[in-house]
Design an enzyme around this catalytic site. Structure first.
Site, PDB file in Angstrom:
ATOM      1  N   SER A 189       9.549   4.557 -48.366  1.00  0.00           N
ATOM      2  CA  SER A 189       8.601   5.594 -47.995  1.00  0.00           C
ATOM      3  C   SER A 189       7.300   5.434 -48.763  1.00  0.00           C
ATOM      4  O   SER A 189       7.179   4.579 -49.635  1.00  0.00           O
ATOM      5  CB  SER A 189       9.197   6.963 -48.335  1.00  0.00           C
ATOM      6  OG  SER A 189      10.447   7.139 -47.735  1.00  0.00           O
ATOM      7  N   SER A 229      11.594   6.264 -43.072  1.00  0.00           N
ATOM      8  CA  SER A 229      10.654   6.557 -44.147  1.00  0.00           C
ATOM      9  C   SER A 229      10.251   8.020 -44.180  1.00  0.00           C
ATOM     10  O   SER A 229      10.235   8.714 -43.174  1.00  0.00           O
ATOM     11  CB  SER A 229       9.405   5.683 -44.000  1.00  0.00           C
ATOM     12  OG  SER A 229       8.701   6.010 -42.826  1.00  0.00           O
ATOM     13  N   ASP A 240       6.986   9.453 -44.998  1.00  0.00           N
ATOM     14  CA  ASP A 240       5.592   9.079 -45.247  1.00  0.00           C
ATOM     15  C   ASP A 240       4.722  10.312 -45.069  1.00  0.00           C
ATOM     16  O   ASP A 240       4.569  10.822 -43.950  1.00  0.00           O
ATOM     17  CB  ASP A 240       5.160   7.984 -44.257  1.00  0.00           C
ATOM     18  CG  ASP A 240       5.933   6.676 -44.464  1.00  0.00           C
ATOM     19  OD1 ASP A 240       6.696   6.563 -45.435  1.00  0.00           O
ATOM     20  OD2 ASP A 240       5.758   5.768 -43.639  1.00  0.00           O
TER      21      ASP A 240
END
Lengths: 340, 340, 340, 340
Positions: free
Chosen positions: C223, C261, C263
Site C-alpha cells: 500500500s 492495496s 492507497d
C-alpha cells in the site's frame, strides 16, 4: 486486434462530425467544429439487456448527465454519448426521443431511460453557444455505430478538442489481460481536451517542455472523458475500481486535472447482462483477488488512447481563425526514442 | 420468530457486559458501565466465507474501524463489534489477536483481516477514558455469540447508553418481507445513544415533549449504530441502499442526527457467500425492481429496534452517581394508545 | 528549503524505528522491523487549534482510523500517524492515552479526539502478527517530532517497507507554487510499499523492466499513504481535491494501485485554523480558479517523495532472512540520464 | 413570516404551470399537466455572486443535471429548476440560452454555467414523452420569480405530481433556528411525488392506512426533490449535512424512498457569497458545534413542506381521464387531532 475499444466483443462506436473550419454561417453563428461520439455496450436492446457500469470522478467541473442512475443501479440502460459542453442537454433530449420511439413503453408507469452523456468544451475552435447538434445529428451518430476500426483524432466529439496545446480529439486503445486462466480484453476510448503543453509526457519524456512552443498559446485547458470497456465478468463495484484506474492512465501523460476540468471515468462490462423484468439475476463476478491485471490494462489503455488522439489529429484552423498545431510526430519520435 | 436480528438464519449475537454501577475501583478508575456486542454474519469461518456488506454514513462524528475494506471490497471478512467510544482500538486489537490465532496465515503474504468495530459514547455513566475492555472481554463476547433470543437494553455495548434522555442500549427487531414469490427476513440490531428527550416520537406521538422532564437533563446526546441483516440475496451495492434506509427508521423516532453523533448503518446479506480463493464467484442478485419491500422492512425494523432498546432498559445509576430514568412505559402507552 | 514536508511552516515529523534485522526474539516472536511516523500539522494544541483536512481513497483495502471524523467535520483534531498494518489499533489507543493525559476534558461531555492512523504492511520483513508497538513507542515517536530535515528510507513506519521490489519506506519532497501573487509551499510525505518491480517508472523510463530482477521476487505488493501539507489557505473541500492529485503523483511512478492495496491521500492546510469553542469561524479560501498550481505541486511532490523513499533506503535483511535489495542508483542514473 | 422558503432573505421562487386537464391536443400529443419551478438563491447575478451549495442523494434513480459542478466546487452558479422527468434536458438547454444571453462571456474561455435541474415524473397525469416545456416556458418561469408568498400544490413542477396516492405537488415551509446568539431561517421547498397511500404518516398517525383507499390505486410511486435554503453562514461541507437531514424530514411522512425514486436534497446558504474573479474569498463558517438547531429546522421544514403540498392540492383529472383525489383534510384532521 484493432487496438481499439471495439476489441471488446459487442462494443460499438459511432461518430457524427461537423467540421466547418473557420467560416461562420450566414446567420453569424458558427463555425461549428464539433460532433457526437456514441459508445454502445452491445448491439442489442440496451434498455432490456443492461450491462453493469460505473462512473468515477477525478474532477467534477463538468457534466455527466445520467450519472445518478448509474451510481444507484449499477447498470447502463442507454447509449453513452460524448459531445461539446453546452450540447449535452440537446443530445440527451435526442436520445430520449430515440429511445421512446424504439420502446413506446418508456415514459409510462415505471419505465424510464437514462442516457449517459458527457462533454468536453470545444469553444476555442467551435461556436459553443449556438449548440448545433440536435436530433438529426444524434440519430446520425447512432446510425453510424458499428464494431471494427474506430476513427480517431478530430472526429465526433473530438472534432474541436485540444490537448497539451496540440490538436487532439478521440483516441482509443486496448489491452489483453490474462486473468485466472482466461484472457480478457480491456478497451479505452477517450475524448481528450486535457493538459497544458509543458505538462505533456510521452513514455515519461517531457516532450511538452522540449518541443518548441505550440501555436495556440491562449487555448484554454479542458476536460477528458475516459470510457473503459471490458468483457471480464465484473459488476458495478468493481467497474468503479477500473474507472478510477483510468485516472492513473491520464496521470502518466502529465495532466494534473486542473481546476476547471470535468474529468470522468466511465467503465462497463459486457461480461454480465441484467435482463429487465427478471426477478433474480444470476451473475458472475471475477474475484477481486484476480482483478489487478485489469487495472494495469486500464491504465495502459487510457494512457495510450490519449496519445493516440494526439497522434491521429492533424493541424486545425477553427473559429476566428484560431489555429492549433498537430503534435510534431517526428520530433516526438526523436525525443522519445533518442534517434537522430 | 423472535423479533430479533437472529431471525435472519445464521446470524449470531453475543454480549459482554461490565456493570459496576456508581462505584469507582480502588485505583480510582471506573466505574465501568460498558461492554461489547458482537454480531456474526454466520457461525462458520467468516474469513473464508465472506458475505456481502456495506456501510452508510448519516453523520460521521464517530468511528467505524474497518470501513475502508468493506467500502472497497463489498464484503465482511470478520466479526462486527460495537463498544464504547475510546475502546474501539482495543476491541479491534483483540479481534486481530483472535483471528490470527484461529487462522495462522493471517498477517502473512496477502492475507489480512478487517474487524468492523463501531462505537457509541457511554461517558455519562461509565469511565470512558480508562478503557477497561481488552482481549478477555472481547473473547468473552465472541464466546457468547449464539442464535436465538437477543438480550436488549443495558447489556453489551448498550450497557451505558442513553437515548432521548432515557436509559437505552441494545435493541433489536425483525420483519418478514414478501419479495418475488419468496419471503425474506430483515433484522436490525441497534446500539442507541441518540436523541434529546423533547425529540422522541413513539408512533408519531411526541411523547418526549409530553412526558415530564427526564432525570438526566445534562446527559449529552450521542450516536447510534444500526446493523441490518437479511437473507435476501443482495450484493454490496444494494446493501448500501438498505443501510441508507436505516437512517429513515432512525428519523421516525424523532432523532435528527445532531452534530456530534457518529450515526452509521451497516448492512449485510447471508444470501450470498464469497468463498476465498475462488477465482470466479457465482452470485444471485435480487432485481432492484423487487427490492422496495426490503426497504420498508429495514425502516420498520430499525425504528422498532430503537424503541425496543428504550423499553428494555431500566433505571440506571452510573458514574459519579449519575442517574438515568427508564422510559415510563405506562405513561407512553397512555399517550400513544390514548387509553386512560 | 529542505525538499521535505517540513518546508511547510509549522509542520513537524517524528519517527520511532525498531530494527531487529533477521533475528527473532527469545520468545519466538519477531524480528520486528517496523515503526511509527508521526506528522503534526503544527506544534501547538492540535485539539483546540484544528486545521482543515481531507482524506481521499484510491484503493480501500487498508485502514485509515479516524477517517469518518475528518470526512464529516473537515478538520484534524489530533496527530497523523503511520505504522504497520496490524499495529494501527495499538497506535490509536496510545494516541488516545496521550491526548487524554494532555487534555483531561477529552472523553467527557461532548469532547472526543480522533487520531488519524494509517498503515502499510511490513509483513515480509517484520513479524506483523505480534504487534510490538504500543504506548512507549508511540510516545517516543511523538516526542521526536520536530521541524527541519526529515529522515527518509527505512525509518519509522517505513522501516520494513518495499516498493517495486526494492527497499523503500518514508520519502518526502516539496514544491513552491506561485498562486495569486503569493508563493505557497506544498509538501508530501509518503510511506510507500507500492508496486511491482516491472512497473517502476523513473521520470518515465521503465527502469523496473530494464534493471535485472530484484532480490525479493516473492515480496508481496503493498500500500501507500500519501500525506500532503500546504500553507495555502484551503478548506476541506479543496484539500480533498489535493488529496486526489496525490493519486496522480503515484501513477507517474508506474504503480496501478493493485487489488489488495490501501492507497490513501491525506491533505491538510496550515493556512486556516479552527479555534475550538469559537461559534463562528472567519476563514480564507483561496479561489478555486487559482488552485491549479497547487495541484501540479502535489503531483510532483508525491512522485518525488516516492522516488526519494527508494533512493534513501539501503539493502535490508529481515524476517526469516528475507533480503530486499536497494534500488541500484548508479544503474537507474545511467538508464534515466542515458549516461554511460 | 410566510412559512415558505422565501422567508430566507433574497430567495426567489417562480412557477410556470401548464394544465390541460384530460384532453389531448389536436395532434394527439398531450394532455400536458406539468410545469417548471425555479428557485433563485438571490435576485442578483447568480453567475458572478455564487452561493455555497451541496446536493445529497437518498436514492439516485433520477437525475440532477449540474450536480457534478456543485459537488466539486461547492457553489451554485445558476438557477435551480424542477420539472417533469423527460423535460430536464430542455429546461437545462433553455437555462443555458438564458444565461448566455445575459452574460455573453459564458461559453468562451473558461467561463461556463451549470444550471441545477432536477425532476419528478408526472407521467400518470401528463404526457411525459412529448416534452412540452422549452425556452418560452422556462423563461416564463424565470420571469415569474419573486420573493413573498409561494403558490403550493398543483403548480409549476408540481402540477402533475402525486404523493401517497393523493394529489400533491409543490410545498414549502420554514423554521426559525436560534443559533449562537443569532436567529437564522431555514426554508424548504419540495416537489413531491413520493410514497404509497398506506405509508402516509401525519404527525405519526398512520392516516394512509386509516383513510379509505384513494382513487388512484394504479398511480405509480415517484420521487421527491427537497430544496433547503438558509441564511446561516454555512459552506458546502455543512450544506451537505443539511441536505442529508432533508432525508429525515421525508422519513417522518412515512416514505421509504422506494427503488425507482430519484430522491435528492439540495441545500444552499445565502450567508456567504463567492464573488467571481476574487482570488481569495473571506468567508464565515458557523461552527459545527452550533449547527444542530439547523438540522432540526431542516427536518421539520421538509416534513411540513411535504404535508403542505398534499394539503394545497385539490382533486385532479389528467391524462386518459386518470383521476387523483385530494387528501381528505377533514378526515385527516379528525384522525390526527382525535376530534369527532
Amino acid at each position: 486486434v484493432l487496438n481499439a475499444i471495439t476489441d471488446v466483443p459487442d462494443v460499438r462506436v459511432g461518430h457524427f462530425t461537423r467540421r466547418d473550419g473557420s467560416e461562420p454561417g450566414s446567420d453569424g453563428s458558427g463555425p461549428f467544429n464539433t460532433g457526437i461520439t456514441v459508445v454502445l455496450a452491445h448491439g442489442g436492446d440496451l434498455y432490456t439487456e443492461r450491462v453493469p457500469a460505473a462512473v468515477s470522478v477525478l474532477n467534477g467541473s463538468g457534466e455527466v448527465a445520467g450519472r445518478e442512475f448509474v451510481d444507484e443501479m449499477g447498470v447502463l440502460d442507454a447509449p453513452i454519448a460524448l459531445t461539446g459542453s453546452f450540447n449535452v442537454a440537446r443530445v440527451v433530449d435526442a436520445l430520449i426521443t430515440d429511445a421512446t420511439r424504439r420502446r413506446p413503453e418508456l415514459g409510462h408507469g415505471e419505465r424510464y431511460v437514462h442516457p449517459l452523456v458527457a462533454e468536453c468544451s470545444d469553444s476555442y475552435l467551435s461556436d459553443l453557444v449556438a449548440r448545433p447538434l440536435g436530433e438529426a445529428e444524434t440519430f446520425a451518430a447512432l446510425e453510424s455505430t458499428r464494431d471494427g476500426p474506430v476513427a480517431e483524432g478530430a472526429v465526433g466529439a473530438g472534432t474541436g478538442l485540444i490537448s497539451f496545446g496540440y490538436k487532439a480529439g478521440i483516441g482509443t486503445a486496448s489491452r489483453l489481460a490474462p486473468v485466472a486462466g482466461e484472457t480478457y480484453t480491456v478497451g479505452a476510448l477517450v475524448s481528450t481536451n486535457t493538459g497544458r503543453r509543458e505538462q505533456l509526457l510521452v513514455r515519461g519524456v517531457p516532450v511538452g517542455r522540449l518541443l518548441s512552443p505550440a501555436l495556440a498559446p491562449d487555448a484554454p485547458q479542458g476536460s477528458i472523458i475516459m470510457v473503459v470497456a471490458t468483457d471480464a465478468p465484473l459488476l458495478a463495484r468493481q467497474l468503479r475500481r477500473l474507472a478510477q484506474r483510468a485516472h492513473l492512465g491520464l496521470a502518466r501523460t502529465g495532466a494534473t486535472a486542473w481546476n476547471g476540468s470535468g474529468d470522468f471515468g466511465v467503465a462497463f462490462s459486457t461480461g454480465n447482462r441484467y435482463a429487465l423484468d427478471e426477478p433474480l439475476h444470476r451473475l458472475c463476478e471475477l474475484a477481486d483477488g484476480e482483478i489487478s491485471p485489469l487495472f494495469d490494462a486500464t491504465v495502459e489503455s487510457v494512457e495510450e488512447a490519449i496519445l493516440n488522439a494526439l497522434c491521429a489529429a492533424g493541424e486545425f484552423v477553427g473559429r476566428a481563425g484560431a489555429s492549433v498545431a498537430a503534435l510534431p510526430l517526428a520530433d516526438v519520435q526523436r525525443l522519445v526514442l533518442g534517434t537522430a
